[in-house]
Design a protein around this motif. Structure first.
Motif, PDB file in Angstrom:
ATOM      1  N   PRO A 140      18.263  51.985  33.733  1.00  0.00           N
ATOM      2  CA  PRO A 140      17.940  52.572  35.040  1.00  0.00           C
ATOM      3  C   PRO A 140      19.171  53.273  35.618  1.00  0.00           C
ATOM      4  CG  PRO A 140      17.077  50.344  34.878  1.00  0.00           C
ATOM      5  CD  PRO A 140      17.974  50.545  33.693  1.00  0.00           C
ATOM      6  N   PRO A 141      19.001  54.324  36.436  1.00  0.00           N
ATOM      7  CA  PRO A 141      20.117  55.229  36.723  1.00  0.00           C
ATOM      8  C   PRO A 141      20.894  54.977  38.009  1.00  0.00           C
ATOM      9  CG  PRO A 141      18.093  56.244  37.462  1.00  0.00           C
ATOM     10  CD  PRO A 141      17.713  54.900  36.892  1.00  0.00           C
ATOM     11  N   LEU A 142      20.493  54.018  38.846  1.00  0.00           N
ATOM     12  CA  LEU A 142      21.109  53.937  40.171  1.00  0.00           C
ATOM     13  C   LEU A 142      22.623  53.742  40.092  1.00  0.00           C
ATOM     14  CD1 LEU A 142      19.601  52.185  43.262  1.00  0.00           C
ATOM     15  CD2 LEU A 142      22.024  51.948  42.791  1.00  0.00           C
ATOM     16  N   ASN A 143      23.076  52.895  39.178  1.00  0.00           N
ATOM     17  CA  ASN A 143      24.513  52.649  39.083  1.00  0.00           C
ATOM     18  C   ASN A 143      25.258  53.895  38.622  1.00  0.00           C
ATOM     19  OD1 ASN A 143      26.763  50.646  39.157  1.00  0.00           O
ATOM     20  ND2 ASN A 143      26.869  51.121  36.976  1.00  0.00           N
ATOM     21  N   ALA A 144      24.648  54.675  37.741  1.00  0.00           N
ATOM     22  CA  ALA A 144      25.289  55.915  37.286  1.00  0.00           C
ATOM     23  C   ALA A 144      25.442  56.894  38.442  1.00  0.00           C
ATOM     24  CB  ALA A 144      24.477  56.543  36.151  1.00  0.00           C
ATOM     25  N   TYR A 145      24.425  56.986  39.297  1.00  0.00           N
ATOM     26  CA  TYR A 145      24.533  57.859  40.469  1.00  0.00           C
ATOM     27  C   TYR A 145      25.620  57.358  41.421  1.00  0.00           C
ATOM     28  CZ  TYR A 145      20.398  60.689  39.423  1.00  0.00           C
ATOM     29  OH  TYR A 145      19.515  61.574  38.851  1.00  0.00           O
TER      30      TYR A 145
END
Length: 210
Positions: A64-69
């Motif tokens: 899932p991408p939240l941490n990358a953002y």
């Protein structure tokens, strides 16, 4: 409202949480984990390519991408202040999430005091005890010093539950909206966080029975 003594104790506790998470963070933990490297490259791609806005990261078996953002935002912030995007910036993101998680758990414990009746209500020190437990927990300290997403799980669960209980106690609809927003964000955080929305079901049932 917090009394002045409890407010000072909370600030001291948050200061301790920050110190434990920042101490020698440039060296501990040693090396750079594969998962950190993958998400760092994804964060850099998000920051530098306006056309790249994934809702799920397909590499590394799916992430899932939240941490990358969040890391992309940190990369931009440290670069603006003259720093460099890289492992240190990613671990600073984790530190921020970890310390906020300690503060949010304090808020959840405060709301739980109001759920209990007068005879069973925990002590006024219960929120400080809960926050101190998380601030000193080995697991939480460890993942507050790594640039990957597990540290977001206790933060989001505590925030969603605290906002829901606050809305129930005060009738403020914005708290319910915030709780729903946090539950939705959990789906973009970490596979382990996907259970968080379902944890609200027994919470609602328990409150209904009471």
């Amino acid at each position: 409202m917090l009394s002045s003594t409890r407010r000072r104790l909370l600030f001291l506790l948050l200061g301790l949480a920050i110190a434990l998470r920042l101490w020698q963070i440039d060296r501990l933990p040693p090396g750079f984990h594969f998962d950190e490297a993958f998400e760092g490259l994804e964060a850099w791609h998000i920051l530098t390519d306006p056309a790249y806005r994934p809702i799920f990261l397909l590499g590394n078996f799916g992430v899932p991408p939240l941490n990358a953002y969040a890391n992309a935002l940190m990369f931009g912030a440290v670069s603006w202040f003259g720093g460099s995007a890289g492992p240190m910036a990613m671990r600073l993101t984790a530190v921020v999430f970890g310390v906020i998680g300690v503060a949010v758990l304090y808020g959840l414990a405060h709301e739980l005091r109001h759920v209990s009746n007068d005879r069973a209500r925990p002590s006024l020190l219960f929120p400080l005890f809960a926050a101190a437990t998380l601030a000193l927990m080995r697991w939480h300290i460890h993942f507050s010093r790594m640039g990957i997403e597990p540290i977001l799980v206790p933060l989001l669960w505590s925030a969603a539950t605290a906002l829901f209980l606050h809305g129930r106690r005060t009738g403020r609809w914005l708290s319910f909206v915030g709780s729903g927003g946090v539950l939705a964000a959990a789906m973009y955080t970490y596979q382990g966080a996907w259970i968080i929305p379902f944890l609200m079901i027994p919470t609602l049932l328990w409150l209904s029975v009471r």
